[in-house]
Enzyme design. Structure first.
Site, PDB file in Angstrom:
ATOM      1  CD  GLU A 291      -3.066  -1.025   2.238  1.00 55.06           C
ATOM      2  OE1 GLU A 291      -2.932  -0.229   3.185  1.00 55.06           O
ATOM      3  OE2 GLU A 291      -4.074  -1.752   2.101  1.00 55.06           O
ATOM      4  CD  GLU A 396      -4.113  -5.764   3.276  1.00 59.41           C
ATOM      5  OE1 GLU A 396      -4.987  -4.992   3.732  1.00 59.41           O
ATOM      6  OE2 GLU A 396      -2.899  -5.604   3.437  1.00 59.41           O
TER       7      GLU A 396
END
Ligand SMILES: *[C@@H]1O[C@H](CO)[C@@H](O)[C@H](O)[C@H]1NC(C)=O
Ligand SMILES: *[C@@H]1O[C@H](CO)[C@@H](O)[C@H](O)[C@H]1NC(C)=O
Ligand SMILES: *[C@@H]1O[C@H](CO)[C@@H](O)[C@H](O)[C@H]1NC(C)=O
Ligand SMILES: *[C@@H]1O[C@H](CO)[C@@H](O)[C@H](O)[C@H]1NC(C)=O
Ligand SMILES: CC(=O)N[C@H]1CO[C@H](CO)[C@@H](O)[C@@H]1O
Length: 528
Positions: A291, A396
């Site tokens: 991320e 995720e």
């Protein structure tokens, strides 16, 4: 000073007593000395086999847990990272289940056989909502992430975190993961497993051996591993789960360039280590940076860094693993034509409805419908090589339908669901309720109830929501649920979801495939 000396002496006496008693109990039993791989004892090695002044990571006598480690001293390194703790032989003949190949057989094309995996998150990279017990301090202490926690605990941080490493994930974790019909595990870890810098408060290197041991347990059960560098020097996103919440000092600000270089150095060492033959079959995915916040960073700089990192790890011998890079929250459509020249690389998008004020308000039927239609469409588009997209995986996602879990948005920040999200920046605050009713009836009480209190219709929704996501993400390279277990957030725990019957007992054997009608659940908040 005298007090400290006495304490040190007492500790020394206790350590000697423990070592002596372990030694003598070992001596009473089998003395062949070859049972080091069988139990949590220090049998088979003597304290004198550890050189004076050996660092903690080479000295099993100071380890909180010795189970599953080879305790014979070695200071050998690969990529300047210790191999201490590893056994010399390995066996890749196990398959996770009858639907997937053993580790020593090729997996094949992930587009044809998508990964079904789970994250062991909140373990080697802390996250307050996953383990609130580690963050149970007076709010005035300002303990919101691993940085502030270890700054506060100072020398005590190592023993507290090692206890967490030794207990939150253990061999049973991987046995249960394989029993659930899963075939991959993503392991988030932080740069301080490899290196610390500039007086970092983080615990240096203790997590490294736990990472290596977890990979060996995955091997035992036939699980392939997605290595996920979750925290990079300087922080790649400024979020708590990158170690340190606040300003991004990776590719940004005064230290941006030095932290870019440090991150490449960390990958230089990691990729040399994981290029060893023992990892060829098991490291299926090699993640560069979890991320990176590309909405705040220079997109071109992140892309250039990604290209350098990809080249580095390939040059260092990571030949077979899919190299994974994050979508950076740019929106998948913006990736068209980007990084198409990287061989065997994949874009990683994290899909959640609850961090988006327009999606968290969806009612149950809408959430399932969105998972089926919206995310399937996105996955298909983003996986189409012919139109300039690369393969895409979802490393995720969760079943969470609210952001009510304590500490989820941050320690002390409130939530969108009840309109109580105060971030310290009015632009990102959410002050009107964002549950489907969008009024004062929005309530986190039922959302945070124990799974044993869930209604049948809520359970039906949760299961369908999970299965809908599995269907969608299997249109790409597959999925990794976030996370395997939590202390108290059941909608985020695969393990708790299985126990509550809201996940398929076997991930490959499901009831719902998005082709059947989606019931209009009674999805008012009281129907949790
Ligand atoms: C344990 O580690 C030592 C040092 O690396 C190595 O020589 C030995 O072969 C290992 N033992 C086993 C059983 O793998
Ligand atoms: C970038 O770095 C500057 C200087 O350190 C800092 O003020 C700013 O907040 C950083 N940007 C982000 C998005 O964190
Ligand atoms: C507040 O958040 C907005 C949107 O993310 C951002 O553009 C702005 O710079 C932030 N303001 C401050 C003072 O950090
Ligand atoms: C959920 O939202 C959809 C679309 O707005 C609506 O048609 C449906 O009636 C809602 N379901 C319930 C139970 O309120
Ligand atoms: C401010 C901040 O970093 N918040 C993040 C903390 O981590 C949770 C997940 O554990 C995120 O949802 C928050 O955005």
């Amino acid at each position: 000073m005298i007090g400290a000396g006495v304490v040190a002496l007492i500790i020394l006496i206790i350590v000697i007593a423990v070592v002596v008693s372990k030694k003598s109990s070992d001596d009473e039993g089998d003395d062949s000395g070859d049972n080091v791989d069988e139990g949590p004892s220090l049998s088979g090695i003597s304290p004198s086999s550890i050189p004076q002044g050996a660092p903690s990571w080479l000295n099993p006598f100071v380890w909180a847990d010795t189970e599953g480690f080879n305790l014979t001293y070695t200071d050998k390194t690969v990529g300047d990272l210790p191999i201490m703790g590893l056994f010399s032989k390995w066996d890749d003949s196990t398959a996770a289940n009858e639907h997937v190949p053993a580790l020593n057989k090729p997996w094949g094309d992930y587009a044809k056989r998508p990964a079904r995996g789970v994250n062991v998150g909140g373990w080697l990279s802390l996250e307050p909502f996953i383990t609130p017990s580690l963050f149970a301090y007076d709010s005035r202490q300002g303990i919101i992430d691993e940085y502030t926690l270890c700054s506060y605990l100072a020398a005590r941080c190592e023993s507290i975190l090692e206890k967490h490493y030794a207990t939150f994930v253990n061999e049973d974790t991987f046995r249960e993961i394989v029993d659930a019909g899963l075939d991959h595990v993503r392991i988030p870890f932080s740069y301080w497993a490899v290196q610390t810098y500039d007086g970092d408060p983080y615990v240096f290197r203790t997590s490294w051996r736990y990472l290596l041991r977890a990979i060996e347990w995955c091997r035992k059960y036939g699980l392939r591993v997605n290595l996920d560098l979750h925290a990079l020097p300087g922080s790649q996103n400024g979020w708590n789960h990158s170690g340190r919440q606040g300003a991004i000092a990776w590719l940004n600000g005064t230290d941006g360039a030095v932290n870019s270089k440090r991150s490449l150095d960390v990958h230089d060492r990691l990729s040399k280590f994981f290029a060893q033959p023992r990892y060829k079959n098991i490291i299926s995915h090699y993640g560069l940076a979890n991320e990176p916040k590309m909405t705040a960073l220079s997109v071109s700089e992140v892309l250039a860094w990604t290209e350098s990192a990809h080249k580095l790890v390939r040059d260092n011998g990571i030949k077979d693993a899919v190299v994974v890079f994050g979508d950076g929250f740019r929106g998948l459509a913006n990736w068209q034509g980007e990084l198409q020249n990287l061989d065997n690389a994949a874009l990683d998008v994290h899909q959640y409805v609850i961090f988006n004020t327009n999606q968290i308000v969806f009612n149950h039927s809408e959430k399932v419908r969105y998972a089926c239609a919206g995310w399937t469409e996105q996955t298909l588009t983003s996986s189409n090589r012919a139109t300039g997209f690369g393969p895409t995986l979802v490393a995720e996602w969760s079943q969470a339908d609210t952001d009510c879990t304590r500490h989820l948005t941050n320690v002390g920040w409130g939530n969108r669901w009840t309109g109580s999200l105060f971030t310290g920046n009015a632009t990102t605050d959410v002050t009107t309720p964002r549950c489907p009713l969008q009024d004062r009836r929005c309530d986190c009480g039922p959302a945070n109830a124990d799974a044993s209190e869930w209604s049948d219709s809520y359970k039906q929704f949760l299961k369908m929501f999970a299965e809908a996501q599995m269907v969608s993400f299997e249109k790409g390279y597959g999925w990794f649920y976030w996370v395997w277990d939590t202390e108290s957030a059941p909608q985020w725990s695969y393990k708790k979801g299985l126990a509550a019957g809201v996940l398929p007992a076997k991930a490959y054997d499901r009831d719902f495939d998005c082709s059947s009608t989606i019931p209009s659940f009674s999805d008012l908040p009281e129907a949790f």
